[in-house]
Design a protein around this motif. Sequence first.
Motif, PDB file in Angstrom:
ATOM      1  N   TRP A   8     -31.694  31.864   2.591  1.00 46.68           N
ATOM      2  CA  TRP A   8     -31.173  32.264   1.289  1.00 46.68           C
ATOM      3  C   TRP A   8     -31.850  33.545   0.849  1.00 46.68           C
ATOM      4  O   TRP A   8     -33.076  33.671   0.923  1.00 46.68           O
ATOM      5  N   SER A   9     -31.053  34.489   0.362  1.00 46.38           N
ATOM      6  CA  SER A   9     -31.626  35.700  -0.219  1.00 46.38           C
ATOM      7  C   SER A   9     -32.282  35.335  -1.547  1.00 46.38           C
ATOM      8  O   SER A   9     -31.990  34.289  -2.141  1.00 46.38           O
ATOM      9  N   ARG A  11     -31.736  36.749  -4.325  1.00 39.99           N
ATOM     10  CA  ARG A  11     -30.653  36.758  -5.317  1.00 39.99           C
ATOM     11  C   ARG A  11     -29.903  35.431  -5.332  1.00 39.99           C
ATOM     12  O   ARG A  11     -29.668  34.850  -6.388  1.00 39.99           O
ATOM     13  N   TYR A  74     -21.906  35.184   2.376  1.00 40.30           N
ATOM     14  CA  TYR A  74     -22.911  35.147   3.444  1.00 40.30           C
ATOM     15  C   TYR A  74     -22.600  36.173   4.522  1.00 40.30           C
ATOM     16  O   TYR A  74     -21.476  36.671   4.620  1.00 40.30           O
ATOM     17  N   GLU A  82     -27.305  34.390   6.516  1.00 43.79           N
ATOM     18  CA  GLU A  82     -27.979  34.665   5.254  1.00 43.79           C
ATOM     19  C   GLU A  82     -27.014  34.463   4.093  1.00 43.79           C
ATOM     20  O   GLU A  82     -25.961  35.097   4.027  1.00 43.79           O
ATOM     21  N   LEU A  84     -26.023  35.321   0.694  1.00 44.55           N
ATOM     22  CA  LEU A  84     -26.276  36.494  -0.140  1.00 44.55           C
ATOM     23  C   LEU A  84     -26.128  36.213  -1.624  1.00 44.55           C
ATOM     24  O   LEU A  84     -26.841  36.782  -2.442  1.00 44.55           O
TER      25      LEU A  84
END
Length: 99
Positions: A8-9, A11, A74, A82, A84
Motif C-alpha cells: 500500500w502506498s 496515500r 493499483y 502497489e 495507489l
Amino acid sequence: MAKKEIIWSIRANLELKKILEFYKERNGNTNYSLKLVDEIDDLLNTLSQSEFIGRLTSNKKTRVIVMKVYLVFYEINGNRIEILSFWDNRQDENKRNVK
C-alpha cells in the motif's frame, strides 16, 4: 501463477484510514469498518492471484477495480502490486489525481 505481494502506498493507507475512522465515528462502533476490511482482504487476495482483473485507466499503466462505492487504483510492478489509492466515489472527484 504465483501470488503477487500487495503493498500500500502512503496515500492509499491514509485514504483507507480516513474512511475507516469516519465510519467508526459515525456508527459509534467498528462493525462496518471491520466488515469493510474483510471485503478489502478478499479483494486483495483475488487481486494477488489475478492482477489483470482491474481495467486500465487512461494512462495505460494504472488499473482500477470498483468495490461497491470505492475505487481501488493499483499498478503492477514485477512481482508486486502497489495499491495507489482507495477512493470513496461519494467524495469530490476533483480531489482525486490518480488516473
